[in-house]
Design a protein around this motif. Structure first.
Motif, PDB file in Angstrom:
ATOM      1  N   VAL A 287       0.843  -1.209   0.000  1.00  0.00           N
ATOM      2  CA  VAL A 287       0.000   0.000   0.000  1.00  0.00           C
ATOM      3  C   VAL A 287       0.871   1.250   0.000  1.00  0.00           C
ATOM      4  CG1 VAL A 287      -1.713   1.322   1.296  1.00  0.00           C
ATOM      5  CG2 VAL A 287      -1.946  -1.171   1.115  1.00  0.00           C
TER       6      VAL A 287
ATOM      7  N   ARG B 111       2.521   1.745  -3.462  1.00  0.00           N
ATOM      8  CA  ARG B 111       1.603   2.220  -4.508  1.00  0.00           C
ATOM      9  C   ARG B 111       1.168   3.669  -4.263  1.00  0.00           C
ATOM     10  NH1 ARG B 111      -1.768  -3.480  -5.263  1.00  0.00           N
ATOM     11  NH2 ARG B 111      -0.297  -4.370  -6.761  1.00  0.00           N
ATOM     12  N   HIS B 112       1.276   4.089  -3.017  1.00  0.00           N
ATOM     13  CA  HIS B 112       0.967   5.497  -2.729  1.00  0.00           C
ATOM     14  C   HIS B 112       2.232   6.346  -2.670  1.00  0.00           C
ATOM     15  CE1 HIS B 112      -3.413   5.476  -2.292  1.00  0.00           C
ATOM     16  NE2 HIS B 112      -3.189   4.184  -2.225  1.00  0.00           N
TER      17      HIS B 112
ATOM     18  N   HIS C  64      -8.879  -4.654  -1.542  1.00  0.00           N
ATOM     19  CA  HIS C  64      -8.621  -3.875  -2.761  1.00  0.00           C
ATOM     20  C   HIS C  64      -7.180  -3.957  -3.263  1.00  0.00           C
ATOM     21  CE1 HIS C  64     -12.496  -1.814  -2.985  1.00  0.00           C
ATOM     22  NE2 HIS C  64     -12.453  -1.709  -1.671  1.00  0.00           N
ATOM     23  N   CYS C  65      -6.225  -3.764  -2.368  1.00  0.00           N
ATOM     24  CA  CYS C  65      -4.837  -3.630  -2.803  1.00  0.00           C
ATOM     25  C   CYS C  65      -4.170  -4.997  -2.874  1.00  0.00           C
ATOM     26  CB  CYS C  65      -4.081  -2.680  -1.875  1.00  0.00           C
ATOM     27  SG  CYS C  65      -2.775  -1.799  -2.742  1.00  0.00           S
TER      28      CYS C  65
ATOM     29  N   ALA D 110      -4.146  -4.549  -8.168  1.00  0.00           N
ATOM     30  CA  ALA D 110      -4.949  -3.587  -7.406  1.00  0.00           C
ATOM     31  C   ALA D 110      -6.356  -3.443  -7.984  1.00  0.00           C
ATOM     32  CB  ALA D 110      -4.256  -2.234  -7.409  1.00  0.00           C
ATOM     33  N   ARG D 111      -7.312  -3.310  -7.058  1.00  0.00           N
ATOM     34  CA  ARG D 111      -8.699  -3.015  -7.461  1.00  0.00           C
ATOM     35  C   ARG D 111      -9.055  -1.666  -6.862  1.00  0.00           C
ATOM     36  NH1 ARG D 111     -11.687  -8.668  -5.793  1.00  0.00           N
ATOM     37  NH2 ARG D 111     -10.572 -10.051  -7.230  1.00  0.00           N
ATOM     38  N   CYS D 112      -8.625  -0.596  -7.518  1.00  0.00           N
ATOM     39  CA  CYS D 112      -8.739   0.742  -6.930  1.00  0.00           C
ATOM     40  C   CYS D 112     -10.177   1.260  -6.907  1.00  0.00           C
ATOM     41  CB  CYS D 112      -7.838   1.718  -7.675  1.00  0.00           C
ATOM     42  SG  CYS D 112      -6.088   1.251  -7.600  1.00  0.00           S
TER      43      CYS D 112
ATOM     44  N   CYS E  72     -12.100   1.665  -3.648  1.00  0.00           N
ATOM     45  CA  CYS E  72     -11.159   1.637  -2.518  1.00  0.00           C
ATOM     46  C   CYS E  72     -11.200   2.978  -1.781  1.00  0.00           C
ATOM     47  CB  CYS E  72      -9.746   1.379  -3.030  1.00  0.00           C
ATOM     48  SG  CYS E  72      -8.501   1.432  -1.717  1.00  0.00           S
TER      49      CYS E  72
ATOM     50  N   LEU F 276      -8.966   4.592  -0.578  1.00  0.00           N
ATOM     51  CA  LEU F 276      -7.775   5.403  -0.847  1.00  0.00           C
ATOM     52  C   LEU F 276      -7.676   5.828  -2.310  1.00  0.00           C
ATOM     53  CD1 LEU F 276      -5.101   3.451   1.270  1.00  0.00           C
ATOM     54  CD2 LEU F 276      -6.668   5.276   1.983  1.00  0.00           C
ATOM     55  N   ASP F 277      -8.708   5.558  -3.082  1.00  0.00           N
ATOM     56  CA  ASP F 277      -8.640   5.816  -4.522  1.00  0.00           C
ATOM     57  C   ASP F 277      -8.469   7.292  -4.860  1.00  0.00           C
ATOM     58  OD1 ASP F 277      -8.614   5.125  -7.180  1.00  0.00           O
ATOM     59  OD2 ASP F 277     -10.781   5.138  -7.395  1.00  0.00           O
TER      60      ASP F 277
ATOM     61  N   ASP G 127      -1.268   2.262  -9.265  1.00  0.00           N
ATOM     62  CA  ASP G 127      -1.604   0.858  -9.020  1.00  0.00           C
ATOM     63  C   ASP G 127      -0.748  -0.107  -9.821  1.00  0.00           C
ATOM     64  OD1 ASP G 127      -2.648   1.299 -11.495  1.00  0.00           O
ATOM     65  OD2 ASP G 127      -4.739   1.055 -10.913  1.00  0.00           O
TER      66      ASP G 127
HETATM   67  S1  SF4 Z   1      -6.350   3.030  -4.203  1.00  0.00           S
HETATM   68 FE1  SF4 Z   1      -5.499   1.334  -5.385  1.00  0.00          FE
HETATM   69  S2  SF4 Z   1      -3.288   1.421  -4.961  1.00  0.00           S
HETATM   70 FE2  SF4 Z   1      -4.329   2.588  -3.341  1.00  0.00          FE
HETATM   71  S3  SF4 Z   1      -4.697   1.136  -1.683  1.00  0.00           S
HETATM   72 FE3  SF4 Z   1      -6.525   1.176  -2.945  1.00  0.00          FE
HETATM   73  S4  SF4 Z   1      -6.221  -0.533  -4.378  1.00  0.00           S
HETATM   74 FE4  SF4 Z   1      -4.217  -0.030  -3.514  1.00  0.00          FE
END
Ligand code: SF4
Length: 241
Positions: free
Chosen positions: A175, A178-179, A220-221, A225-227, A230, A232-233, A239
């Motif tokens: 996580v 990816r961020h 999700h992550c 990834a399934r953003c 999510c 945090l999208d 991703d």
């Molecule tokens: S937004 Fe995407 S990259 Fe970020 S935690 Fe959610 S699934 Fe992962």
């Protein structure tokens, strides 16, 4: 699921009141927490009825799914061996047999034996007492026990010992990577320090944050990834990382 050891839900997260961290990543780390907590709510970790059950679970969960740990813990409970004294009285084969559902059961039996011997030597089997004192001092002692690596030690220190230690696992790395907060291959200790520095003082947040990262990573992550959907999208992320 069993009740949590600490009743995290009683602790109101204080992250908004945390002192600003000197690191650039701290505001984003706090933002991620707030989004996850607002979306998922309290996770009430660790699922265990006693500090010793946390310790056993932390060892058994190495390299296996939690559902397998649950089966092994259930077998120990059914045999009335989920205590330090009860486990000490078991022979190696008996212990290995009971924890067989957790996989690599002979290896894990040796590790459990080492942890139980350590608890006995430290405090006569009183888990909270064995884990009490200065965090880094206890952590060093725990890390010297056979089969206890940083992730296992920090899980035990946080959820059984009520120390402000952060658990860094593969979900956390994924996580945060990816961020764009980390590259992903940083040493464990530097990531632990980064998270500790951003979260600061609130014990409840330490426990909830790790649990929330596990939740979002499972839902999700994932490896892919399934953003969409999510929590945090809406934060900057990549991703494909
Ligand atoms: S937004 Fe995407 S990259 Fe970020 S935690 Fe959610 S699934 Fe992962």
């Amino acid at each position: 699921m069993a009740g949590s050891v600490h009743g995290w839900t009683e602790w109101i997260p204080l992250i908004d009141r945390a002192t600003p961290s000197p690191t650039d990543s701290a505001p984003t780390i706090r933002r991620i927490y707030k989004r996850l907590y607002a979306h998922y709510g309290p996770q009430d970790w660790w699922p265990a009825d006693s500090p010793f059950e946390v310790v056993v679970g932390a060892v058994l969960t190495q390299n296996t799914a939690w559902s397998n740990v649950v089966k092994a813990i259930a077998a120990l409970k059914k045999a009335r061996r989920l205590t330090v004294a009860g486990m000490r009285a078991l022979g190696d084969d008996q212990l290995a047999d009971l924890i067989r559902p957790a996989g690599t059961y002979r290896v894990k039996a040796r590790r459990l034996r080492a942890v139980v011997d350590w608890l006995w030597a430290e405090s006569g089997g009183d888990v909270r007492k064995a884990l009490s004192g200065d965090l880094e001092t206890v952590r060093r002692r725990l890390l010297a026990v056979h089969g206890v690596g940083p992730e296992t030690a920090d899980s035990i220190l946080l959820y059984a010992g009520r120390h402000r230690s952060f658990v860094i696992d593969a979900y956390t790395r994924r996580v945060l990577r990816r961020h764009r907060l980390i590259d992903g291959d940083e040493p464990y200790e530097s990531l632990r320090e980064m998270m500790k520095g951003a979260i600061r003082l609130d014990l409840g947040v330490f426990g909830e944050y790790h649990a929330l990262l596990v939740q979002v990573a499972k839902e999700h992550c994932r490896v892919r990834a399934r953003c969409e959907g999510c929590p945090l999208d809406s934060l900057a992320h990549d991703d494909a990382l």
